[in-house]
Design a protein around this motif. Structure first.
Motif: not given
Length: 261
Positions: A129-155
């Motif tokens: 839904l948040m279009e972060v499924d392709e980031l599943a294996a990435r470490q959180v530290s490698s994300l941009s601020g916008g990507q992290l916000q979308r991941v936190r919304m997915a959580m």
């Protein structure tokens, strides 16, 4: 179908270090409704959201969740009913995106129940839904601020709680993802969840929210539909600027008169 009141603040007073922040604030939100709390910096928006989430106690007054005083419920009971997206939070740098989103399922786990296929279903659904499924294996530290916000919304979505509380959810997001997130929040309300968000952008609030709560100096200045709340008189009193408002579809757009000179 009659909507029932899910959350309410009843005559809430709250102080920070003896400095009044909220002064007798009362409002309620209904199931299937998207409510946006708006107002200038320091008016008590995030404080009101923390009170609704049960993170801080009121000096006086009461917070109700489904007609039950929130302070009579334990944290696990609250977490199964309320999902909160905070403005920021410390996240272990080596945690994977999948594991971070999976943390949204913790309130459903116990000593006898660990991660189940049902949990995985909600995690994967939220990530898609948040279009972060392709980031599943990435470490959180490698994300941009916008990507992290979308991941936190997915959580937050993975928690599958009936109530979503979002504190400035569009932080760090570009225009496309701001509208995508708010559209998802509106869809969640349309599907029967109760959504409350703290927003700064009045035009965005008017587009996506059913009800606006305008706070001013720790009190409710206005509550109602965007058309009822976003008025030149209210904006001048609360924000101290003279505006004209333009309505386009659902949007109510305040334009400072000085910008038109």
């Amino acid at each position: 179908m009659k909507q029932h009141t899910t959350l309410s603040l009843d005559s809430i007073h709250f102080d920070y270090d003896k400095t009044p922040v909220l002064k007798g604030v009362s409002f309620s939100v209904k199931q299937g409704e998207f409510t946006a709390i708006i107002g200038p910096n320091g008016c008590g928006k995030s404080t009101a959201l923390k009170l609704l989430a049960g993170l801080i106690p009121a000096k006086s007054g009461c917070v109700y969740l489904n007609d039950q005083p929130l302070n009579t419920m334990n944290r696990r009971q609250i977490a199964q009913q309320l999902a909160l997206l905070t403005q920021s939070g410390d996240v272990p740098a080596t945690l994977s995106v999948m594991d971070l989103v999976g943390m949204g399922r913790f309130s459903w786990e116990s000593w006898l129940r660990r991660k189940t296929p049902e949990d995985q279903k909600w995690v994967e659904r939220a990530m898609r839904l948040m279009e972060v499924d392709e980031l599943a294996a990435r470490q959180v530290s490698s994300l941009s601020g916008g990507q992290l916000q979308r991941v936190r919304m997915a959580m937050t979505l993975a928690q599958n709680a009936p109530v979503l509380l979002l504190d400035e959810p569009t932080n760090h997001l570009d225009l496309k993802h701001q509208h995508a997130l708010l559209n998802i929040a509106r869809q969640q309300a349309q599907q029967g969840r109760t959504v409350v968000a703290v927003l700064h952008d009045l035009a965005q609030a008017s587009i996506y929210a059913d009800q606006l709560v305008l706070l001013h100096e720790g009190q409710v200045e206005a509550i109602g539909s965007p058309q009822e709340v976003i008025t030149p008189a209210a904006i001048e009193k609360v924000y101290g600027i003279t505006t004209d408002t333009v309505q386009f579809g659902r949007a109510v757009i305040p334009i400072p008169q000085e910008a038109l000179l």
